[in-house]
Design a protein around this motif. Structure first.
Motif, PDB file in Angstrom:
ATOM      1  N   UNK A 119       0.445  -1.164   0.028  1.00 43.16           N
ATOM      2  CA  UNK A 119      -0.164   0.137  -0.082  1.00 43.16           C
ATOM      3  C   UNK A 119       0.792   1.183   0.015  1.00 43.16           C
ATOM      4  N   UNK A 120       2.071   1.132   0.209  1.00 44.11           N
ATOM      5  CA  UNK A 120       2.890   2.118   0.392  1.00 44.11           C
ATOM      6  C   UNK A 120       3.896   2.421  -1.023  1.00 44.11           C
ATOM      7  N   UNK A 121       4.367   1.323  -1.262  1.00 42.58           N
ATOM      8  CA  UNK A 121       5.196   1.350  -2.520  1.00 42.58           C
ATOM      9  C   UNK A 121       4.942   0.590  -3.786  1.00 42.58           C
ATOM     10  N   UNK A 122       3.563   0.122  -3.873  1.00 48.39           N
ATOM     11  CA  UNK A 122       3.511  -0.543  -5.145  1.00 48.39           C
ATOM     12  C   UNK A 122       2.683   0.101  -6.088  1.00 48.39           C
ATOM     13  N   UNK A 123       2.553   1.451  -6.227  1.00 44.90           N
ATOM     14  CA  UNK A 123       1.651   2.064  -7.045  1.00 44.90           C
ATOM     15  C   UNK A 123       2.339   3.389  -7.858  1.00 44.90           C
ATOM     16  N   UNK A 124       3.536   3.587  -7.470  1.00 47.08           N
ATOM     17  CA  UNK A 124       4.230   4.553  -8.193  1.00 47.08           C
ATOM     18  C   UNK A 124       4.505   5.674  -7.567  1.00 47.08           C
ATOM     19  N   UNK A 125       5.396   6.700  -7.898  1.00 44.73           N
ATOM     20  CA  UNK A 125       5.809   7.853  -6.913  1.00 44.73           C
ATOM     21  C   UNK A 125       4.752   8.487  -6.131  1.00 44.73           C
ATOM     22  N   UNK A 126       3.666   9.051  -7.054  1.00 44.57           N
ATOM     23  CA  UNK A 126       2.876   9.998  -6.428  1.00 44.57           C
ATOM     24  C   UNK A 126       1.934   9.381  -5.451  1.00 44.57           C
ATOM     25  N   UNK A 127       1.337   8.127  -5.908  1.00 43.79           N
ATOM     26  CA  UNK A 127       0.590   7.426  -4.553  1.00 43.79           C
ATOM     27  C   UNK A 127       1.385   7.045  -3.539  1.00 43.79           C
ATOM     28  N   UNK A 128       2.718   6.619  -3.556  1.00 39.55           N
ATOM     29  CA  UNK A 128       3.526   6.350  -2.650  1.00 39.55           C
ATOM     30  C   UNK A 128       3.720   7.646  -1.555  1.00 39.55           C
ATOM     31  N   UNK A 129       4.088   8.858  -2.227  1.00 40.44           N
ATOM     32  CA  UNK A 129       4.212   9.976  -1.305  1.00 40.44           C
ATOM     33  C   UNK A 129       2.736  10.259  -0.620  1.00 40.44           C
ATOM     34  N   UNK A 130       1.840  10.069  -1.420  1.00 38.30           N
ATOM     35  CA  UNK A 130       0.337  10.475  -1.000  1.00 38.30           C
ATOM     36  C   UNK A 130      -0.035   9.267   0.092  1.00 38.30           C
ATOM     37  N   UNK A 131       0.497   7.992   0.114  1.00 43.44           N
ATOM     38  CA  UNK A 131       0.254   7.058   1.189  1.00 43.44           C
ATOM     39  C   UNK A 131       1.062   7.102   2.398  1.00 43.44           C
ATOM     40  N   UNK A 132       2.471   7.701   2.162  1.00 44.67           N
ATOM     41  CA  UNK A 132       3.046   7.794   3.451  1.00 44.67           C
ATOM     42  C   UNK A 132       2.940   9.007   4.107  1.00 44.67           C
ATOM     43  N   UNK A 133       2.291  10.125   3.354  1.00 45.78           N
ATOM     44  CA  UNK A 133       1.733  11.239   4.061  1.00 45.78           C
ATOM     45  C   UNK A 133       0.697  10.847   4.752  1.00 45.78           C
ATOM     46  N   UNK A 134      -0.198  10.281   4.248  1.00 51.49           N
ATOM     47  CA  UNK A 134      -1.554   9.865   4.859  1.00 51.49           C
ATOM     48  C   UNK A 134      -1.418   8.757   6.143  1.00 51.49           C
ATOM     49  N   UNK A 135      -0.282   8.299   6.155  1.00 54.37           N
ATOM     50  CA  UNK A 135       0.140   7.508   7.283  1.00 54.37           C
ATOM     51  C   UNK A 135       0.608   8.647   8.495  1.00 54.37           C
ATOM     52  N   UNK A 136       1.714   9.154   8.005  1.00 53.73           N
ATOM     53  CA  UNK A 136       2.433   9.857   9.119  1.00 53.73           C
ATOM     54  C   UNK A 136       1.808  11.117   9.542  1.00 53.73           C
ATOM     55  N   UNK A 137       1.409  11.911   8.452  1.00 51.39           N
ATOM     56  CA  UNK A 137       0.953  13.192   8.942  1.00 51.39           C
ATOM     57  C   UNK A 137      -0.376  13.370   9.910  1.00 51.39           C
ATOM     58  N   UNK A 138      -1.426  12.300   9.870  1.00 52.15           N
ATOM     59  CA  UNK A 138      -2.200  12.367  10.969  1.00 52.15           C
ATOM     60  C   UNK A 138      -1.589  11.908  12.408  1.00 52.15           C
TER      61      UNK A 138
END
Length: 333
Positions: A119-138
């Motif tokens: 879910x963090x690494x398998x969909x390309x650069x932009x989805x990866x950044x969004x997934x990591x931000x969606x996990x860390x920022x909250x």
């Protein structure tokens, strides 16, 4: 003789509440006109910086603390209480949800863990950044809460604004990808649930505001209790858990506890607490209702729908009771 510049300053100063203008308007006008040549005042205007400063002062004076008229003091107290309670609820819900997700993935075998990482690494650069931000920022909701109760207001403002950012991604995503916006009602309600508390922190905890104080218990104990309730509500009834389930459950129990505490002891500023909880409950009810709209027409288990409707009913009744309590306590005396 009143010059055009003075008239323009007075027009901008009308942003301020009447009690503040009565005490400070003349002094402020004198300060603004002090070093402006009399001959150029009819060709001049207030600068953008001055207008912004007056607008910020207007917000601060309407969310006032001690020394202001009662209605402004109570309104400011209500907004600060709303911000504190909402940030606490957001922090607990995020921490318990992420702990449960990691625990579930780590204890269900390699396949579940690989699925979690994908879910963090398998969909390309932009989805990866969004997934990591969606996990860390909250997770910064927790930083914001503890910074707020320890009177680190700049840290709290920065933390809650960053924590709220992921809620905007569903709005931005259709603009930068080919995916259309899905579930606009839920996206809007969820964004409001994140951004109204964040903006309330920024506006209401100004330099003249009193420190943030919980009505009962220590900040650490309150945070732990909310984490236990939000996490436990998901762990005990996992089939009921959507994004609204844990925050709504925690709010219902906390609001009932607050009402019980209110009947047992007199508390100063109780009216502002009731108003704060009523507004927070209304926001959570909006998220709950939007999630129900999302599932209309889908073949969901009857127990899920019954639980969601029961939760929505409990929220509605609590909001009404809190609104009645707030109206009575805020009435002129």
């Amino acid at each position: 003789m009143t010059t055009l510049l003075e008239a323009r300053y007075r027009t901008v100063l009308r942003l301020l509440p009447a009690y503040y203008r009565e005490a400070r308007e003349e002094e402020m006008v004198e300060v603004y006109l002090w070093d402006v040549d009399q001959e150029t005042q009819d060709q001049s205007r207030p600068t953008l910086g001055e207008v912004a400063s007056i607008a910020a002062l207007a917000v601060r004076s309407r969310l006032a603390a001690a020394g202001a008229p009662r209605r402004y003091a109570l309104f400011g107290s209500a907004v600060r209480n709303f911000a504190l309670y909402a940030v606490l609820l957001q922090a607990a819900a995020v921490v318990s949800d992420e702990v449960l997700r990691v625990t579930w993935s780590a204890t269900r075998g390699l396949r579940e863990w690989d699925l979690f990482l994908t879910g963090f690494t398998g969909s390309g650069p932009l989805p990866t950044v969004v997934a990591v931000a969606g996990w860390v920022l909250p997770l910064l909701w927790t930083v914001g809460f503890f910074a707020l109760v320890h009177d680190r207001r700049r840290v709290a403002r920065a933390a809650v604004l960053l924590a709220a950012l992921p809620s905007l991604w569903p709005v931005i995503e259709p603009l930068v990808t080919e995916w259309p916006m899905s579930a606009p009602y839920f996206v809007t309600a969820n964004a409001l649930f994140a951004w109204l508390p964040a903006l309330a922190v920024c506006a209401a905890y100004h330099r003249d505001a009193p420190p943030a104080v919980l009505p009962v218990g220590t900040p650490g104990l309150a945070f732990l209790a909310c984490c236990v309730v939000t996490g436990g509500s998901v762990a005990l009834l996992p089939t009921m858990a959507d994004l609204a389930w844990a925050p709504a459950t925690c709010f219902v129990l906390a609001a009932l506890g607050w009402l019980l505490l209110r009947t047992r002891r007199a508390e100063s500023g109780v009216g502002s607490g009731a108003l704060a909880l009523a507004v927070l409950g209304l926001l959570i009810l909006a998220v709950r209702t939007a999630s129900l709209i999302l599932w209309i027409g889908l073949p969901l288990p009857a127990v899920y729908l019954a639980g969601a409707y029961a939760q929505a009913t409990a929220l509605t009744l609590l909001v009404l009771v809190l609104a009645v309590v707030a109206r009575r306590d805020l009435a002129p005396r």
